[in-house]
Structure formats: structure tokens, C-alpha cells
Motif scaffolding. Structure first.
Motif, PDB file in Angstrom:
ATOM      1  N   ASP A  57       0.845  -1.185   0.000  1.00 39.94           N
ATOM      2  CA  ASP A  57       0.000   0.000   0.000  1.00 39.94           C
ATOM      3  C   ASP A  57       0.887   1.244   0.000  1.00 39.94           C
ATOM      4  N   ASN A  58       1.480   1.517  -1.150  1.00 36.84           N
ATOM      5  CA  ASN A  58       2.387   2.657  -1.236  1.00 36.84           C
ATOM      6  C   ASN A  58       1.996   3.631  -2.341  1.00 36.84           C
ATOM      7  N   ASP A  59       0.814   3.507  -2.887  1.00 33.81           N
ATOM      8  CA  ASP A  59       0.385   4.370  -3.987  1.00 33.81           C
ATOM      9  C   ASP A  59       0.333   5.835  -3.576  1.00 33.81           C
ATOM     10  N   GLY A  60      -0.179   6.107  -2.381  1.00 37.69           N
ATOM     11  CA  GLY A  60      -0.291   7.490  -1.917  1.00 37.69           C
ATOM     12  C   GLY A  60       1.067   8.140  -1.723  1.00 37.69           C
ATOM     13  N   LEU A  61       2.020   7.377  -1.192  1.00 36.93           N
ATOM     14  CA  LEU A  61       3.361   7.929  -0.996  1.00 36.93           C
ATOM     15  C   LEU A  61       4.068   8.184  -2.322  1.00 36.93           C
ATOM     16  N   ILE A  62       3.888   7.308  -3.273  1.00 32.24           N
ATOM     17  CA  ILE A  62       4.485   7.526  -4.588  1.00 32.24           C
ATOM     18  C   ILE A  62       3.855   8.736  -5.257  1.00 32.24           C
ATOM     19  N   LEU A  63       2.541   8.860  -5.146  1.00 32.26           N
ATOM     20  CA  LEU A  63       1.853  10.023  -5.725  1.00 32.26           C
ATOM     21  C   LEU A  63       2.319  11.321  -5.061  1.00 32.26           C
ATOM     22  N   ALA A  64       2.461  11.324  -3.740  1.00 33.94           N
ATOM     23  CA  ALA A  64       2.938  12.517  -3.032  1.00 33.94           C
ATOM     24  C   ALA A  64       4.373  12.840  -3.432  1.00 33.94           C
ATOM     25  N   GLY A  65       5.217  11.827  -3.523  1.00 32.72           N
ATOM     26  CA  GLY A  65       6.605  12.051  -3.927  1.00 32.72           C
ATOM     27  C   GLY A  65       6.708  12.641  -5.317  1.00 32.72           C
ATOM     28  N   MET A  66       5.939  12.099  -6.236  1.00 36.52           N
ATOM     29  CA  MET A  66       5.970  12.625  -7.604  1.00 36.52           C
ATOM     30  C   MET A  66       5.379  14.039  -7.660  1.00 36.52           C
ATOM     31  N   GLY A  67       4.333  14.304  -6.875  1.00 30.72           N
ATOM     32  CA  GLY A  67       3.741  15.647  -6.828  1.00 30.72           C
ATOM     33  C   GLY A  67       4.733  16.674  -6.299  1.00 30.72           C
ATOM     34  N   PHE A  68       5.437  16.340  -5.225  1.00 32.29           N
ATOM     35  CA  PHE A  68       6.445  17.265  -4.695  1.00 32.29           C
ATOM     36  C   PHE A  68       7.598  17.459  -5.684  1.00 32.29           C
ATOM     37  N   LEU A  69       7.955  16.408  -6.403  1.00 32.13           N
ATOM     38  CA  LEU A  69       9.017  16.523  -7.398  1.00 32.13           C
ATOM     39  C   LEU A  69       8.597  17.462  -8.530  1.00 32.13           C
TER      40      LEU A  69
END
Length: 177
Positions: A57-69
Motif C-alpha cells: 500500500d504505497n500508492d499514496g506515498l508515490i503520488l505525493a513524492g511525484m507531486g512534490f518533485l
């Protein structure tokens, strides 16, 4: 006065009840298998299969990481192309930091494993059971293996429509672990 339900033990996920546990004909195979609110007699079990599902369950963290990038890249673009103030370098640093931290956290999340059991009965009904506890599933599989063996379905034969005219399934004794 309110009761605290968190201190009480949770009911078991599955259990076996015997109709006459102390009688002369006490046999575990004459009992009922209870899976939560579902139940069946052990001598009605024809076959079962098991599936293992793992997910992270890491979809939200990947989405947040890409958004901040992306946000860091937009700030960097605005500084270089549009000549924004040097103070926005702080925003680039914070967004880049949050991006890296989110992606590192997403890569370190351990997978969650769930075991799904489908128990097939003589009358073509199916009982479903899911658990994340490998020990609990292993004990249930032992009981199911005994039930299938004692019911005469574990000799490798296939019970298809030619043996059971009302069956929509082809029963096999293959086990997927």
C-alpha cells in the motif's frame, strides 16, 4: 456505565463444533466448520483451493513524492526562466526533500500478504475465508485436508459433470500455495 470492548478477546476466525462431543459416536468429521457467520458440515466438503495475495500500500506515498518533485521542478523553472526571487530556492529545497523522503518511505513498505480460501461443498455451494495469519490458515488447511481425505476426494480423481450432473465446476485436488 460504558464497557470497554478493546479489552475483550476477539472471537476466533473459525472453529469446529461437534454435535455430540461426549457421545459414543463422537467424531470430529461429524462436526460443523464455522467460518465467521458461514458454516458447513465437515463431511460435506468436497475440495478447497487457496490463493496467496501480496500487495504494498504505497500508492499514496508515490503520488505525493511525484507531486512534490513536479512542484520542485515548477519552482526551479520559475526561478531560472522567469527570474523569480532567490527566496524560492527554499521552496525548491523543501519540495525536493519531501519528494525524496516520500519515495524512500514508499520503497521501504513491506508487502501485506493475505490468504484466500475457497471451500467447495457437495451441493455446489462455496464458502470463502480470508486471513493474513499464515498459522491460522495452515491449521484450517490441515482440517480441510483431513476432511477432503476422509470424504474420499483426495485420491487425485476429478469430479466433473459426468459424475455430478448438477455440477457447474470441475473439482480437482490440485492445491495452489
Amino acid at each position: 456505565m460504558a464497557t470497554n470492548h478493546f479489552l475483550e478477546d476477539a472471537p476466533p476466525m473459525w472453529w469446529i463444533s461437534c454435535s455430540e462431543p461426549d457421545g459414543p459416536d463422537a467424531d470430529i468429521m461429524s462436526g460443523q466448520l464455522h467460518l465467521g457467520h458461514q458454516h458447513c458440515f465437515l463431511n460435506e466438503i468436497v475440495d478447497y483451493d487457496i490463493a496467496k495475495q501480496s500487495s504494498r500500500d504505497n500508492d499514496g506515498l508515490i503520488l505525493a513524492g511525484m507531486g512534490f518533485l513536479i512542484l520542485a521542478a515548477l519552482f526551479l523553472n520559475a526561478i531560472v526562466v522567469f527570474g523569480w526571487s532567490w527566496k524560492f530556492w527554499l521552496a525548491v529545497g523543501f519540495c525536493g526533500f519531501f519528494s525524496v523522503v516520500s519515495l524512500i518511505e514508499a520503497s521501504q513498505i513491506a508487502p501485506v500478504t493475505q490468504y484466500d480460501l475457497h471451500i467447495y461443498l457437495v451441493d455446489d455451494a462455496t464458502l470463502a475465508f480470508s486471513s493474513a495469519d499464515l498459522e491460522d490458515v495452515s491449521r484450517l488447511v490441515e482440517v480441510l485436508e483431513d476432511a477432503v481425505t476422509l470424504n474420499g476426494m483426495a485420491d487425485g480423481r476429478v469430479m466433473g459433470p459426468e459424475q455430478n450432473a448438477t455440477s457447474e465446476h470441475t473439482w480437482t485436488t490440485d492445491r495452489a500455495a
